[in-house]
Design an enzyme around this catalytic site. Structure first.
Site, PDB file in Angstrom:
ATOM      1  N   CYS A 129      -8.461  34.640  60.235  1.00 53.47           N
ATOM      2  CA  CYS A 129      -9.248  34.740  61.468  1.00 53.47           C
ATOM      3  C   CYS A 129      -8.523  35.518  62.563  1.00 53.47           C
ATOM      4  O   CYS A 129      -9.128  36.364  63.239  1.00 53.47           O
ATOM      5  CB  CYS A 129      -9.634  33.348  61.960  1.00 53.47           C
ATOM      6  N   HIS A 241     -10.472  32.317  69.278  1.00 55.89           N
ATOM      7  CA  HIS A 241      -9.038  32.606  69.300  1.00 55.89           C
ATOM      8  C   HIS A 241      -8.756  33.692  70.342  1.00 55.89           C
ATOM      9  O   HIS A 241      -9.557  34.619  70.520  1.00 55.89           O
ATOM     10  CB  HIS A 241      -8.556  33.115  67.945  1.00 55.89           C
TER      11      HIS A 241
END
Length: 336
Positions: A129, A241
Site C-alpha cells: 500500500c 496513508h
C-alpha cells in the site's frame, strides 16, 4: 464484453473495497463470485443492488472466472493462487509474489507495459500500500529529472493491518478517554493517542520488512537505479496513508516544473496552498481515487533536492483500486 469475476477474501477490508470499486468504475462484470472462508459462507453482500451469497473458497471452480482477485493474505494465496491461476488470471494483493521475477508487479500509471509478463504464471502482483502511492507520485518526476535517491517516512493508518486493528483503535480510544486499562491485542504497543515506529517483522539490519518492501518494490516497479531508505510508522488513523518524501534528482529543476509535471500526471492531484489548511490530510483522502501531493518545496540542504507530502486512501490506491485498474489494463490491452 462482460467478464466473470471472483474475489477471494470478499468479506475483508480489501475485498469489500474491490466490490465498491467495481461498482463505482462500472467495470464490465457479468457474474460476480464472492469467496471466503467457511466461517463467512452463506453471508450476503450487495453488488449493484443484487444480493450475492458468499461461497466457500475451497469448493470453488475457478474456471468460472476470467479474473480472480486474491485479498486473503499470503498463506491463502500460497495455497490457492497457483491453483486458481491454472484456470483464471489471478491479481494477488498479498506480498507473496511481488518479488518473483516471473510475476509482474504492477501500478498501471507507472509500468502498465510490464503486465505482459503475467503469461509466465497467470499471476499479477499488487504492490504494498505505501509503495503504490509513492511510485504514482515519483514516476512523472523520475521521467522528467531522473531520481537518484529517496528518503521516505510513512504515517500508516491502522486499516493497513486489517479490520481487527481498526476495531481495536476505536476500543482503545474509548478505554483511554474512560481512563480504563489498555491491553494491546494487534499492536506491539498502545495505538490510541500514540505512534508506533514498527510495521511487520524486524530484520537483522534493523529495518522492518515493511520498510524493505518499499525499497525492493519501488526498484522493481520504477527503476533499480533508485536508492531508497524508509521508516514506516503506524499512526492512530483509521484510513489513508501519508508519506513525507525527500527526493534527490540528477538534474536541477524549478518548482514551476514540479507543479506542472505533477498536476498533469495521471493519478496525481496537487493540493498545495501555503496557508492554513492548504494541504491534504488522511480524512480528505479517504474514499478518493487520487494520490494527493502537498507541501512541495525545495530542500536547500542538498543539491537538486525536493520535499513533498503524499497522501492516499490505502484501501483504494494502496489495494482495491490498483487491483481493479490492473484488471482494466488487461481489458484495455486485449489480454483477456
Amino acid at each position: 464484453m462482460k467478464l466473470n469475476i471472483a474475489i477471494a477474501g470478499a468479506t475483508g477490508n480489501v475485498g469489500r473495497k474491490i466490490i465498491e470499486v467495481l461498482e463505482k468504475k462500472n467495470f464490465p462484470v457479468d457474474n460476480l463470485y464472492l469467496l471466503a472462508s467457511k466461517n463467512s459462507e452463506g453471508k450476503k453482500v450487495k453488488f449493484f443492488k443484487k444480493e450475492i451469497v458468499v461461497e466457500d473458497l475451497t469448493n470453488f471452480d475457478f474456471s468460472k472466472a476470467a479474473i480472480t482477485f486474491f485479498c486473503c493474505g499470503s498463506e491463502m494465496s500460497k495455497e490457492w493462487a497457483p491453483i486458481a491461476a491454472k484456470k483464471s488470471i489471478v491479481i494477488d494483493n498479498s506480498s507473496l509474489f511481488r518479488m518473483d521475477q516471473e510475476i509482474p508487479l504492477i501500478v498501471p500509471e507507472v509500468n502498465a507495459d510490464d503486465i505482459m509478463q503475467f503469461k509466465n504464471k497467470n499471476i499479477i502482483a499488487n504492490p504494498n500500500c505505501s509503495t503504490a502511492q509513492l511510485v504514482v507520485a515519483l514516476k512523472p518526476l523520475h521521467d522528467l529529472l531522473s531520481i537518484e535517491r529517496v528518503v521516505v517516512s510513512t504515517y500508516q493508518s491502522v486499516s493497513g493491518a486489517g479490520k481487527d486493528p481498526m476495531n481495536e483503535l476505536a476500543k482503545q480510544t474509548k478505554q483511554f478517554l474512560n481512563k480504563e486499562k489498555i491491553i494491546s491485542e494487534n499492536f506491539t504497543k498502545q495505538i490510541a493517542f500514540n505512534v508506533i515506529p514498527h510495521i511487520d517483522e524486524f530484520t537483522d539490519e534493523g529495518y522492518t520488512k515493511e520498510e524493505l518492501k518499499m525499497v525492493n518494490e519501488t526498484q522493481k516497479i520504477l527503476s533499480d537505479k533508485i536508492k531508497l531508505t524508509a521508516t514506516c510508522v503506524r499512526v492512530p488513523v483509521l484510513v489513508s496513508h501519508c508519506e513525507s518524501v525527500n527526493i534527490q534528482f540528477e538534474r536541477s529543476f524549478t518548482l514551476d516544473q514540479i507543479y506542472s509535471t505533477l498536476s498533469s500526471a495521471k493519478g496525481c492531484k496537487v493540493i498545495d496552498e501555503r496557508k492554513n489548511g492548504g494541504y491534504i490530510t488522511p480524512i480528505e483522502a479517504e474514499g478518493q481515487f487520487d494520490t494527493y501531493i502537498s507541501r512541495i518545496r525545495i530542500d536547500s540542504t542538498q543539491k537538486n533536492c525536493l520535499n513533498m507530502w503524499v497522501v492516499s486512501d490505502n484501501l483504494l490506491k494502496g489495494a482495491a483500486l490498483n487491483a481493479v485498474q490492473i484488471a482494466e489494463t488487461l481489458v484495455d490491452k486485449q489480454l483477456i
